[in-house]
Scaffold this active site. Sequence first.
Site, PDB file in Angstrom:
ATOM      1  N   LYS A 205      53.488 -23.890 -15.586  1.00  0.00           N
ATOM      2  CA  LYS A 205      52.516 -23.424 -14.711  1.00  0.00           C
ATOM      3  C   LYS A 205      52.694 -23.806 -13.286  1.00  0.00           C
ATOM      4  O   LYS A 205      52.591 -22.935 -12.418  1.00  0.00           O
ATOM      5  CB  LYS A 205      50.932 -24.129 -15.299  1.00  0.00           C
ATOM      6  CG  LYS A 205      49.881 -24.317 -14.392  1.00  0.00           C
ATOM      7  CD  LYS A 205      49.355 -22.729 -14.216  1.00  0.00           C
ATOM      8  CE  LYS A 205      48.339 -22.529 -13.082  1.00  0.00           C
ATOM      9  NZ  LYS A 205      47.654 -21.554 -13.166  1.00  0.00           N
ATOM     10  N   HIS A 243      66.058  -2.219  -2.228  1.00  0.00           N
ATOM     11  CA  HIS A 243      67.199  -2.720  -2.620  1.00  0.00           C
ATOM     12  C   HIS A 243      66.818  -3.058  -4.304  1.00  0.00           C
ATOM     13  O   HIS A 243      65.511  -3.848  -4.443  1.00  0.00           O
ATOM     14  CB  HIS A 243      67.517  -4.173  -2.008  1.00  0.00           C
ATOM     15  CG  HIS A 243      68.778  -4.681  -2.820  1.00  0.00           C
ATOM     16  ND1 HIS A 243      68.766  -5.453  -3.866  1.00  0.00           N
ATOM     17  CD2 HIS A 243      70.129  -4.941  -2.229  1.00  0.00           C
ATOM     18  CE1 HIS A 243      69.880  -5.843  -4.105  1.00  0.00           C
ATOM     19  NE2 HIS A 243      70.712  -5.419  -3.126  1.00  0.00           N
ATOM     20  N   CYS A 259      44.999 -22.555  -6.180  1.00  0.00           N
ATOM     21  CA  CYS A 259      46.189 -22.643  -7.190  1.00  0.00           C
ATOM     22  C   CYS A 259      47.401 -22.813  -6.473  1.00  0.00           C
ATOM     23  O   CYS A 259      48.228 -23.746  -6.411  1.00  0.00           O
ATOM     24  CB  CYS A 259      46.263 -21.540  -8.222  1.00  0.00           C
ATOM     25  SG  CYS A 259      44.603 -21.189  -8.792  1.00  0.00           S
ATOM     26  N   LYS A 316      41.651 -14.226  -0.325  1.00  0.00           N
ATOM     27  CA  LYS A 316      42.284 -13.135  -0.672  1.00  0.00           C
ATOM     28  C   LYS A 316      41.499 -12.031  -0.764  1.00  0.00           C
ATOM     29  O   LYS A 316      40.376 -12.040  -0.891  1.00  0.00           O
ATOM     30  CB  LYS A 316      43.494 -13.311  -1.774  1.00  0.00           C
ATOM     31  CG  LYS A 316      42.870 -13.515  -3.044  1.00  0.00           C
ATOM     32  CD  LYS A 316      43.955 -13.421  -4.207  1.00  0.00           C
ATOM     33  CE  LYS A 316      43.459 -13.060  -5.705  1.00  0.00           C
ATOM     34  NZ  LYS A 316      44.373 -13.162  -6.470  1.00  0.00           N
TER      35      LYS A 316
HETATM   36  N1  SAJ Z   1      49.334 -14.200  -0.627  1.00  0.00           N
HETATM   37  C1  SAJ Z   1      50.386 -13.731   0.408  1.00  0.00           C
HETATM   38  N2  SAJ Z   1      50.888 -12.863   0.245  1.00  0.00           N
HETATM   39  C2  SAJ Z   1      51.328 -12.153  -1.000  1.00  0.00           C
HETATM   40  C3  SAJ Z   1      50.442 -12.689  -2.118  1.00  0.00           C
HETATM   41  C4  SAJ Z   1      49.551 -13.532  -1.971  1.00  0.00           C
HETATM   42  O1  SAJ Z   1      50.132 -14.250   1.502  1.00  0.00           O
HETATM   43  O2  SAJ Z   1      52.109 -11.455  -1.079  1.00  0.00           O
HETATM   44  C5  SAJ Z   1      48.207 -15.129  -0.567  1.00  0.00           C
HETATM   45  C6  SAJ Z   1      46.990 -14.623  -0.746  1.00  0.00           C
HETATM   46  O3  SAJ Z   1      46.399 -13.950   0.201  1.00  0.00           O
HETATM   47  C7  SAJ Z   1      46.224 -15.820  -1.082  1.00  0.00           C
HETATM   48  C8  SAJ Z   1      47.292 -16.692  -1.839  1.00  0.00           C
HETATM   49  O4  SAJ Z   1      48.515 -16.272  -1.247  1.00  0.00           O
HETATM   50  O5  SAJ Z   1      45.704 -16.658  -0.030  1.00  0.00           O
HETATM   51  C9  SAJ Z   1      47.277 -16.797  -3.353  1.00  0.00           C
HETATM   52  O6  SAJ Z   1      46.886 -15.521  -3.858  1.00  0.00           O
HETATM   53  P1  SAJ Z   1      47.815 -14.900  -5.155  1.00  0.00           P
HETATM   54  O7  SAJ Z   1      47.074 -13.692  -5.306  1.00  0.00           O
HETATM   55  O8  SAJ Z   1      49.319 -15.086  -5.064  1.00  0.00           O
HETATM   56  O9  SAJ Z   1      47.367 -15.833  -6.265  1.00  0.00           O
HETATM   57  P2  SAJ Z   1      46.067 -16.632  -6.758  1.00  0.00           P
HETATM   58  O10 SAJ Z   1      45.920 -17.997  -6.215  1.00  0.00           O
HETATM   59  O11 SAJ Z   1      44.684 -15.826  -6.792  1.00  0.00           O
HETATM   60  O12 SAJ Z   1      46.545 -16.821  -8.560  1.00  0.00           O
HETATM   61  C10 SAJ Z   1      47.472 -17.304  -8.871  1.00  0.00           C
HETATM   62  C11 SAJ Z   1      48.404 -16.680  -9.581  1.00  0.00           C
HETATM   63  N3  SAJ Z   1      49.759 -17.108  -9.961  1.00  0.00           N
HETATM   64  C12 SAJ Z   1      50.842 -16.303  -9.884  1.00  0.00           C
HETATM   65  O13 SAJ Z   1      50.736 -15.083  -9.672  1.00  0.00           O
HETATM   66  C13 SAJ Z   1      52.129 -17.030 -10.181  1.00  0.00           C
HETATM   67  C14 SAJ Z   1      47.679 -16.416 -11.139  1.00  0.00           C
HETATM   68  O14 SAJ Z   1      48.407 -15.629 -12.119  1.00  0.00           O
HETATM   69  C15 SAJ Z   1      47.374 -18.023 -11.488  1.00  0.00           C
HETATM   70  O15 SAJ Z   1      46.577 -17.845 -12.761  1.00  0.00           O
HETATM   71  C16 SAJ Z   1      46.474 -18.638 -10.353  1.00  0.00           C
HETATM   72  O16 SAJ Z   1      47.272 -18.705  -9.401  1.00  0.00           O
HETATM   73  C17 SAJ Z   1      46.305 -20.042 -11.164  1.00  0.00           C
HETATM   74  O17 SAJ Z   1      45.018 -20.270 -11.342  1.00  0.00           O
HETATM   75  O18 SAJ Z   1      46.884 -20.876 -10.871  1.00  0.00           O
END
Ligand code: SAJ
Length: 428
Positions: A205, A243, A259, A316
């Site tokens: 995790k 790429h 998270c 987000k």
């Molecule tokens: N973000 C960016 N750029 C991106 C992707 C996300 O700036 O390209 C930012 C988002 O705006 C946000 C943060 O990152 O502020 C996190 O968003 P996210 O969509 O990446 O993730 P979470 O926090 O909603 O959910 C994550 C997920 N983990 C992964 O993708 C590895 C989800 O599968 C987990 O279950 C969750 O964390 C958790 O509960 O741990």
Amino acid sequence: MKFQKICVLGLGYIGLPTASTIATHGVRVVGVDVNPLVVNSLQNGHVHLYEPGLQELVDEALKSGNLVVSSQPEPADAFEIAVPTPFFDDKRADMTFVSSAAEAIVPHLRPSNLVLLESTSPPRTTVDLVVPILEKSGLKAGKDFFVAYSPERVLPGQILRELVENTRVVGGITPASAQAASDFYAIFVQGEIVQTDATTAEMVKLMENTYRDVNIAIANEFARLADRFGVDVWEAISLANRHPRVKILRPGPGVGGHCISVDPWFLVEAAPDLVNVIRAARQVNDSQPPFAAALVQRALGSLQGKRVAALGLAFKPDVDDLRESPAIEVVHLLLKAGAQVTVYEPFKTDFTIPGARTAATLSEAVKDVDALLLLVGHSQLNGLDPVEVAKMTRARVAVDMVNGWQPAGWQAAGFDIYRLGVGSEHAS
Ligand code: SAJ
């Protein structure tokens, strides 16, 4: 192993969807929360958080009679701990909720029960923290009852689907515990269920979310470089991503939520001597809101007395969750620099930030401001028609932190547009 009654501790974004899903699969579930407001609200049929489809699922679960909500655990075949693991100011994990939940189970623990931890936790939490608490019952973990850790990996906004479809990793303190946990998830999981040991499951995790954090950090660093070198980072990323082995994520105002902005710190705390990249990535992402605020300052000359409509506050797009939101941090920084900020969060129109004005509608938010600031790429904000917006406001400066607005359209509607990660010769 067969389960007739399950007790879920913690009715937040994970516990409530899981409890309701299990209840709609014909198993009796007692959902427990220590917050009386949550218990009250759910007992009256109102879901206290926004996740697409959740209200309907909870309605169905309550109507079936299989889900009951309570402030106290009860004897059951399995106990699932799904409480938050926040962190302290110094970034150490706060395990108080996990400990209290385990303590609350002790009086009800019976031979052959299964106890499952789902809360994201530092490595070894299951064996070093949870098991000793449960053994206060006089029963021996792994011998008299089963204990396992299984990380939830659902994406907010798609929780109900991912809860059922995602691959589930279950880590037992013994192989029999892992098997009991597999039997538990087989009630509702359609994805693969993969068994391992508890500490590996905890690490899996943390590794997943850390991997994502590091990848977002590099995207944010690319945005800073693009800004310096007069490059449009969004164009550069889309070209690099052609790429076959490159998949750069999206830069933005920072990384929020409960998270990804939290979990890597658990590894930093657990082994500070080993985590150079992980720590640096966290620092880059945590320093992204000041970078974003500096762009607003550049767009407006000075922030002192300037009126800014901050659009979107969630962590987000298309969720109502404001935890650890970088958008809120940007608003704080703008206020500190003397700006007058009106905030508009379409998913939580009554949310207030001390010192800022809250608008209940878009037109109220943009009415009398000098600049529009897009902080979150909510579909409804990305989809705004600049011609219509221009009629609602005197502002002619638009700052886009998420590449949500097509620059040509906004320019044609009379706006000077500034975009995160776009060097000045691309700005207008
Ligand atoms: N973000 C960016 N750029 C991106 C992707 C996300 O700036 O390209 C930012 C988002 O705006 C946000 C943060 O990152 O502020 C996190 O968003 P996210 O969509 O990446 O993730 P979470 O926090 O909603 O959910 C994550 C997920 N983990 C992964 O993708 C590895 C989800 O599968 C987990 O279950 C969750 O964390 C958790 O509960 O741990």
